[in-house]
Design a protein around this motif. Structure first.
Motif, short mmCIF file in Angstrom:
data_model
loop_
_atom_site.label_atom_id
_atom_site.label_comp_id
_atom_site.label_asym_id
_atom_site.label_seq_id
_atom_site.Cartn_x
_atom_site.Cartn_y
_atom_site.Cartn_z
N TYR A 1 2.06 20.19 2.53
CA TYR A 1 2.83 19.24 1.63
C TYR A 1 3.00 19.83 0.18
CZ TYR A 1 -0.28 16.19 4.30
OH TYR A 1 -0.70 15.62 5.51
N VAL A 2 4.04 19.23 -0.45
CA VAL A 2 4.66 19.44 -1.85
C VAL A 2 4.45 17.93 -2.38
CG1 VAL A 2 6.41 20.35 -3.50
CG2 VAL A 2 6.34 21.35 -1.21
N VAL A 3 3.81 18.30 -3.70
CA VAL A 3 3.65 16.84 -4.50
C VAL A 3 4.07 17.27 -5.82
CG1 VAL A 3 1.88 15.47 -5.45
CG2 VAL A 3 1.23 16.71 -3.28
N MET A 4 4.85 16.17 -6.33
CA MET A 4 5.79 16.33 -7.52
C MET A 4 5.07 15.17 -8.46
SD MET A 4 9.56 17.17 -6.18
CE MET A 4 9.26 17.48 -4.49
N PHE B 1 1.49 22.56 -4.37
CA PHE B 1 1.46 22.93 -2.90
C PHE B 1 0.30 22.94 -2.33
CE2 PHE B 1 4.63 24.77 -5.96
CZ PHE B 1 6.02 24.48 -5.35
N LEU B 2 0.22 22.07 -1.32
CA LEU B 2 -1.07 21.52 -0.64
C LEU B 2 -1.07 22.30 0.69
CD1 LEU B 2 -1.87 18.13 -1.48
CD2 LEU B 2 -2.27 20.13 -2.83
N PHE B 3 -2.15 23.30 0.97
CA PHE B 3 -2.60 23.56 2.31
C PHE B 3 -4.06 23.33 2.68
CE2 PHE B 3 -1.90 26.63 -0.97
CZ PHE B 3 -3.27 27.43 -1.03
N PRO B 4 -4.41 21.93 2.84
CA PRO B 4 -5.58 21.22 2.82
C PRO B 4 -6.69 22.26 3.43
CG PRO B 4 -3.92 19.88 3.61
CD PRO B 4 -3.45 21.08 3.58
N ASN B 5 -7.74 22.27 2.72
CA ASN B 5 -8.82 23.40 2.93
C ASN B 5 -9.95 23.06 2.49
OD1 ASN B 5 -8.92 24.98 0.28
ND2 ASN B 5 -6.91 24.76 0.73
N GLU B 6 -11.21 23.54 2.90
CA GLU B 6 -12.49 23.33 2.46
C GLU B 6 -12.71 23.83 1.11
OE1 GLU B 6 -15.78 25.83 4.33
OE2 GLU B 6 -14.24 26.56 5.45
N HIS B 7 -11.75 24.47 0.58
CA HIS B 7 -12.43 24.98 -0.66
C HIS B 7 -11.63 24.16 -1.84
CE1 HIS B 7 -13.62 28.76 1.38
NE2 HIS B 7 -12.33 28.51 2.01
N PRO C 1 7.20 27.90 -10.24
CA PRO C 1 7.05 26.71 -9.33
C PRO C 1 8.26 26.25 -8.87
CG PRO C 1 6.34 25.97 -11.59
CD PRO C 1 6.51 27.53 -11.58
N VAL C 2 9.28 26.10 -9.63
CA VAL C 2 10.48 25.36 -9.13
C VAL C 2 11.19 26.26 -8.07
CG1 VAL C 2 12.53 24.56 -9.77
CG2 VAL C 2 10.67 23.97 -11.12
N GLU C 3 11.27 27.63 -8.47
CA GLU C 3 11.85 28.45 -7.58
C GLU C 3 10.95 28.68 -5.97
OE1 GLU C 3 14.29 30.43 -7.82
OE2 GLU C 3 14.52 29.22 -9.65
N LEU C 4 9.70 28.40 -6.22
CA LEU C 4 9.06 28.11 -4.77
C LEU C 4 9.22 26.94 -4.29
CD1 LEU C 4 6.81 29.26 -2.86
CD2 LEU C 4 4.97 28.11 -4.41
N GLU D 1 4.74 11.83 -6.24
CA GLU D 1 5.61 11.71 -4.90
C GLU D 1 5.01 13.00 -4.24
OE1 GLU D 1 10.10 11.00 -3.21
OE2 GLU D 1 9.43 10.61 -5.02
N TRP D 2 4.83 12.52 -2.68
CA TRP D 2 4.29 13.45 -1.78
C TRP D 2 5.78 13.85 -1.05
CZ3 TRP D 2 -0.92 15.03 -0.12
CH2 TRP D 2 -1.81 14.75 -1.13
N VAL D 3 5.98 14.96 -0.47
CA VAL D 3 6.86 15.51 0.50
C VAL D 3 6.08 16.07 1.42
CG1 VAL D 3 8.91 16.64 0.85
CG2 VAL D 3 8.39 15.71 -1.38
N THR D 4 6.28 15.59 2.57
CA THR D 4 5.74 16.18 4.15
C THR D 4 6.67 17.22 4.53
OG1 THR D 4 4.14 14.52 4.41
CG2 THR D 4 4.51 15.80 6.30
N LEU D 5 6.13 18.56 4.66
CA LEU D 5 6.98 19.42 5.22
C LEU D 5 7.37 19.46 6.82
CD1 LEU D 5 5.65 22.77 3.52
CD2 LEU D 5 7.40 21.39 2.62
N PRO D 6 8.60 19.57 7.14
CA PRO D 6 9.15 19.44 8.31
C PRO D 6 8.13 20.50 9.24
CG PRO D 6 10.70 20.15 7.35
CD PRO D 6 9.77 19.82 6.42
N LYS D 7 8.05 21.60 8.79
CA LYS D 7 7.13 22.47 9.52
C LYS D 7 6.04 23.07 8.46
CE LYS D 7 9.72 24.56 13.38
NZ LYS D 7 10.48 25.71 14.01
#
Length: 582
Positions: A393-396, A473-479, A509-512, A538-544
Motif C-alpha cells: 500500500y501507499v498511504v497519502m 509506504f506499507l509492507f505489513p510486518n510484525e515489526h 518520498p514523492v520520487e519513490l 487515502e490508501w492506494v492498493t498496489l496492483p502488484k
C-alpha cells in the motif's frame, strides 16, 4: 535383478557354447588355454566387477561416525533417494572429472573466507590410492567405492552448506539479528547440476557464488590479504597537531600518503612528500566518502581513528559481510512479481531501487540500480530491524498511529506536565475500532498509563507537521516498520542519520511514489501531490506487491570497484564475529 545375478544367469547359458569352443580347439593344449582366456575376456570385457550401488543403511552407518556429515543426513537421503541409490561420483568404475574440481575448491576455500581444514574430514588421496591398487575383481573394492562416493557427497554438503547458506544460521542464533527471508537453496539439486544431471540458471556447476555483491567482496578480501602479507598500512600519528589539512607540512603528511597509497613505494623521509597538497586533499575526501565520513578533507577526529583501524580488522569485517550475502535468497524477487526490489542498507543510511530492465524473472543476477536516496534509520535504542517483506500500500495524507511504547515513554510525561500537549501537536485519542470514536485526554489517568494497559489509540492527524510527513509506504510486518516522509528534512544533510524510532524516513518520498505508482497512470505527480496535501487520508492498493529488503552491510564494493566500510551502528558486526570466528 542385481547385476551379479544377471551375470550368473548369462554364464550358465553360455557354458555349453564355451565348452564347444574349447573342444574345437583341442589340437594344442597350450593354445586352448590362451583361446579360452580370450573368449571369456571378449564375453565379459575387463576382469572387473560391475560398479556398486549403495543403500540407506550404508549411508546411515557411514555418516553417523562424523558429526559434520550426520548434520546433513536429510540431504544425503534426498540426494541418493532421487537416484535410486546409484553412485554419483563414479562412471564405469572410474571417478568423474568433477571429483578433482571439487577437491580443488575445498583446498582453495580460504579465498571464500572459509577454513579448508573444516572440510578435509576424509583423506581422499589415501582412499583413491587404495582403490587403484585393489584387484578389480575384489568385492572389497565395491565397498570402498561406496565409501568414497558417500564421503564425497557428505563432504560436498558440508562445504556447500557453509558456502551457499552460511556458516552461521541466523534463524537459530538468538544474538544474530537477521529476519530476511531464508536462502532456500536445494543443495541436493545443486549437486545434481554439478554432476551434469540437471540444468540450472545458477552457476552451481562452477561451484560459484550466487550474488555479485558477494564475489566483489571476495575479490576485495584477497586484495586486502595480499596487502596484509606486504605489511598492511602504516599508522598515522599527528604528533603535536590536532589535525592535518591542505597547506600543512610535516613528516606525518608523507605517512598519510603511504596510508592512502599503501601499494606505492613512498619514502616517508622524502621531504618533497611532506606538503599536504590539493591532490592529497582529494584522496582524503575520497577516503572519507568510502567510510561514510564528512568529506571536509581534514585528517583528525573520526577520520584519523578510522584510518588507523588495522587491516586485520578490515579483513574480518569483509568476511562477515560475505557471510551476510550467503543469507540473501538466491532469488531476489519471486517470479510472480515484477522484477524490481527496494534495498535499504541501514548502516549506509541509503535506499536503492534495483530492477531488471526486461522484467525477466529468469535474469537472476541482472538487476540494475535505477534510483537511490538518503534515509534516516532508527536510533541505537530503537534499532531498525533487519527483515524483508512485500510492499502492498501507499498511504497519502496519513495518520500516525503512535505505538503504545512511545505513549508510555514520551507522551505520558508530557501529558502529566501539560494536559493540552496532544492538541498542540495536532494529535487526538480515539477508540481502537473500525470507526474510531474520540476520547477526551482529560478522562485518562495518565499516571497509571503503561504500554500494556493503554486501551486507546493516540494518533496524529494528517498535515504538514505529521511525524510521517505526507505519505507512507506499507509492507505489513510484525515489526510495524514502514517507509515514510518526514517534516524534518534538515536531518538528511547529516552524515550519521540514526534519529528515528525504527521506521525509515525518506529523502525523496514523492520520487519513490512516482516510481511505485508508475503502472497506475491515474496517479501522476500532480495527483500524488494534491492528495498528499489534501488533509484526507487515502490508501492506494498496489496492483502488484514490491519486494523490500532492510539489510545490514557494513562493507561492500561499488560498481567502480571501490571498497566501502561503515561503522557497526547497532553492534551486529561484533555479535556476528563472535559466532563466525568463535
Amino acid at each position: 535383478m542385481s547385476p551379479y545375478k544377471i551375470k550368473k544367469y548369462i554364464l550358465i547359458l553360455l557354458l555349453p557354447l564355451m565348452f564347444g569352443a574349447l573342444t574345437a580347439c583341442n589340437n594344442n593344449e597350450s593354445d586352448s588355454k590362451d583361446d579360452s582366456g580370450s573368449i571369456t575376456d571378449s564375453l565379459f570385457g575387463k576382469k572387473e566387477l560391475p560398479q556398486a550401488s549403495t543403500d540407506s543403511l550404508f549411508i546411515k552407518q557411514y555418516i553417523s561416525k562424523e558429526p559434520e556429515f550426520n548434520e546433513h543426513a536429510e540431504l544425503m537421503y534426498l540426494f541418493y533417494g532421487d537416484r535410486d541409490y546409484e553412485l554419483a561420483w563414479f562412471r564405469d568404475n572410474e571417478l568423474v572429472p568433477q571429483v578433482e574440481k571439487f577437491l580443488n575448491v575445498i583446498d582453495s576455500s580460504s579465498v571464500e573466507g572459509l577454513n579448508p581444514d573444516k572440510y578435509k574430514i576424509v583423506n581422499f588421496n589415501e582412499l583413491f590410492q587404495k582403490y587403484e591398487q585393489m584387484d578389480p575383481q575384489d568385492s572389497a573394492r565395491l565397498v570402498l567405492q561406496q565409501q568414497i562416493d558417500v564421503a564425497l557427497t557428505a563432504s560436498y554438503f558440508n562445504y556447500a552448506s557453509d558456502f551457499y547458506r552460511g556458516r552461521v544460521n541466523p534463524q537459530t542464533q538468538s544474538n544474530v539479528h537477521w529476519a530476511v527471508k531464508r536462502n532456500k537453496i536445494k543443495l541436493h539439486k545443486a549437486l545434481q547440476t554439478i554432476l551434469q544431471e540437471r540444468e540450472s540458471t545458477y552457476p552451481y556447476y562452477e561451484f560459484e557464488a550466487l550474488h555479485a555483491g558477494y564475489t566483489r567482496l571476495r575479490d576485495a578480501l584477497n586484495n586486502y590479504r595480499d596487502l596484509q602479507e606486504k605489511g598492511g598500512w602504516p599508522k598515522v600519528e599527528l604528533g603535536g597537531k590536532k589535525t592535518l589539512q591542505k597547506g600543512d607540512s610535516a613528516q606525518a603528511v608523507a605517512v598519510l600518503r603511504k596510508r592512502l597509497n599503501p601499494t606505492q613505494p613512498i619514502d616517508v623521509n622524502d621531504k618533497r612528500l611532506w606538503v599536504f597538497d590539493e591532490h592529497l586533499e582529494k584522496q582524503v575526501k575520497m577516503f572519507q566518502m568510502l567510510h561514510g565520513l564528512a568529506q571536509d578533507g581534514i585528517v583528525g577526529g573520526g577520520t584519523l581513528s578510522t584510518m588507523n583501524i588495522p587491516i586485520e580488522d578490515r579483513i574480518d569485517q569483509i568476511m562477515i559481510n560475505m557471510e551476510r550475502w550467503r543469507w540473501i535468497p538466491k532469488r531476489m524477487v519471486p517470479k510472480s512479481l515484477d522484477q524490481k526490489y527496494i534495498w535499504v542498507n541501514i548502516p549506509e543510511y541509503k535506499l536503492y531501487i534495483y530492477e531488471d530492465p526486461n522484467n525477466d524473472p529468469e535474469a537472476e543476477r541482472e538487476y540494475k540500480e535505477v534510483m537511490n536516496m538518503r534515509v534516516v534509520v532508527g536510533k541505537t535504542m530503537n534499532a531498525t530491524p533487519i527483515f524483508s517483506d512485500k510492499m502492498e500500500y501507499v498511504v497519502m495524507a496519513p495518520y500516525w498511529n503512535v505505538p503504545n511504547s512511545i505513549v508510555e515513554r514520551e507522551i505520558k510525561p508530557k501529558m502529566l506536565n501539560n494536559p493540552g500537549w496532544l492538541a498542540s501537536q495536532n494529535m487526538e485519542i480515539v477508540t481502537k475500532e473500525k470507526n474510531p470514536q474520540p476520547v477526551s485526554p482529560y478522562e485518562i489517568d495518565w499516571e497509571s498509563v503503561t504500554e500494556k494497559n493503554f486501551q486507546y489509540m493516540v494518533r496524529q492527524k494528517p498535515g504538514p507537521k505529521n511525524s510521517l510527513g505526507q505519505i507512507k509506504f506499507l509492507f505489513p510486518n510484525e515489526h510495524a516498520i514502514y517507509l515514510h516522509d518526514t517534516p524534518a528534512d534538515a536531518l538528511f544533510s547529516q552524515t550519521e542519520r540514526n534519529f528515528s524510532h525504527g521506521c525509515v524516513r525518506l529523502e525523496k518520498p514523492v520520487e519513490l511514489a512516482k516510481y511505485i505508482l508508475k503502472d497506475m497512470p491515474e496517479w501522476n505527480e500532480t495527483r500524488i501531490r494534491e492528495t498528499m496535501n489534501g488533509g484526507e487520508e487515502e490508501w492506494v492498493t498496489l496492483p502488484k506487491k514490491v519486494q523490500v529488503y532492510l539489510v545490514y552491510f557494513t562493507s561492500w564494493v561499488d560498481d567502480s570497484g571501490n571498497v566501502h566500510f561503515r561503522q557497526d551502528l547497532y553492534g551486529h558486526d561484533k555479535k556476528l564475529k563472535q559466532e563466525y570466528f568463535g
